[in-house]
Design a protein around this motif. Sequence first.
Motif, PDB file in Angstrom:
ATOM      1  N   TRP A 225       0.858  -1.194   0.000  1.00 15.77           N
ATOM      2  CA  TRP A 225       0.000   0.000   0.000  1.00 15.77           C
ATOM      3  C   TRP A 225       0.888   1.235   0.000  1.00 15.77           C
ATOM      4  CZ3 TRP A 225      -4.985   1.250  -0.640  1.00 15.77           C
ATOM      5  CH2 TRP A 225      -5.420   2.511  -0.218  1.00 15.77           C
ATOM      6  N   PRO A 226       0.672   2.183  -0.921  1.00 16.81           N
ATOM      7  CA  PRO A 226       1.504   3.389  -0.944  1.00 16.81           C
ATOM      8  C   PRO A 226       1.124   4.362   0.172  1.00 16.81           C
ATOM      9  CG  PRO A 226      -0.181   3.537  -2.636  1.00 16.81           C
ATOM     10  CD  PRO A 226      -0.304   2.160  -2.025  1.00 16.81           C
ATOM     11  N   VAL A 227       2.104   4.797   0.930  1.00 23.03           N
ATOM     12  CA  VAL A 227       1.870   5.808   1.966  1.00 23.03           C
ATOM     13  C   VAL A 227       1.842   7.167   1.289  1.00 23.03           C
ATOM     14  CG1 VAL A 227       2.760   6.864   4.069  1.00 23.03           C
ATOM     15  CG2 VAL A 227       2.995   4.394   3.707  1.00 23.03           C
ATOM     16  N   ARG A 228       0.710   7.851   1.390  1.00 25.67           N
ATOM     17  CA  ARG A 228       0.532   9.123   0.705  1.00 25.67           C
ATOM     18  C   ARG A 228       0.222  10.223   1.713  1.00 25.67           C
ATOM     19  NH1 ARG A 228      -4.326   8.316  -3.041  1.00 25.67           N
ATOM     20  NH2 ARG A 228      -5.111   7.256  -1.173  1.00 25.67           N
ATOM     21  N   ASP A 229       1.067  11.231   1.752  1.00 30.04           N
ATOM     22  CA  ASP A 229       0.814  12.443   2.545  1.00 30.04           C
ATOM     23  C   ASP A 229       0.689  12.166   4.038  1.00 30.04           C
ATOM     24  OD1 ASP A 229       0.557  13.723   0.006  1.00 30.04           O
ATOM     25  OD2 ASP A 229      -1.549  13.077  -0.054  1.00 30.04           O
TER      26      ASP A 229
END
Length: 330
Positions: A225-229
């Motif tokens: 899962w991409p960690v965004r912001d």
Amino acid sequence: MISLALLLLLAIGQPLAGPGAQAGARAEPLAVRSVPLELLPGQAEQAELGRLRYLGGLVLAAEGDVFGGYSGIAVDFDGGGLWAISDLGHWLRLDFARDAAGLPVDVMQARHLPLADARGQPVTRKSLSDAEALRRLPDGSWLVGFERAHRFWTYAEPGGPAQYTLPVPPGFETQPDNGGAEAVAVWPNGDLLVLSEEKESGPGHTSVWLHQGGMQGGAWSDLSWPVRDGFKPTDAVALPDGDVLVLERYFTPLTGPKARISRVTMASIRPDAVLQPETLAEWARPYSVDNMEALDMRRADDGSLWLYVMSDDNRNSLQRTLLMVFRLEK
């Protein structure tokens, strides 16, 4: 320290409840108060939030030391009530008064039951009672996910003894104590998608696991899962078309809390994939928001999909337990 017996149960999948297990505990009433919640305080007409439409909500509160800490919910199919699981080690049942459209406008009745172990005894130690995920399984049983002692237990009914420990994938037990698998989606065939809040799977990514093949067997696959912001996943729910919605939260003392709901297509959910979420809505103050941790979905009478989002107040007097209802727009 976690007992050797528990470590063995975490390592192997096997029935937990057996001879000597006690029946479900009796529910105790709880006086829960509610007041209406606007999406944007002071502007009752504000309802649009990205690709969601706010239908209404409630601020929930109760006296005493039982209420609070709700990290997972399961809404009735007809919207008449919900079950919630607390990281303080109990189940909460809410039955709603609803308007003509089926939207909850008040709490008619509330009650709580202890979260039990395999013997039917209340789980009271925080290291074992930190329940963070709740899902109703296709066979009618209940799946509860825990942090700290990272595991999944199933229950035949709320308040009853734990029935089964789901085998977990390699490395699952190495998640941070307070950053485990809070987000769990279940498809109608029983497959699971599990997202870790903080366990890294690589630079800028956290671990995701896909379980396929049934609760009594099956196999796990790794995804990312991409960690965004700075947002972290706290819950997930499967839609009727197989896509998955993921609830994320963000907090810093300077900016306060934020929440975000994203969508992942079913076709993209496959072993070794890096998931590519599409943001549907994101909100922060002055909009109504808190530590949003729980998400569920139901189909309304008109066929639309309603999302229920609930916050964990951390038993902090500066926080609130919010229940917000949105309609998913096309």
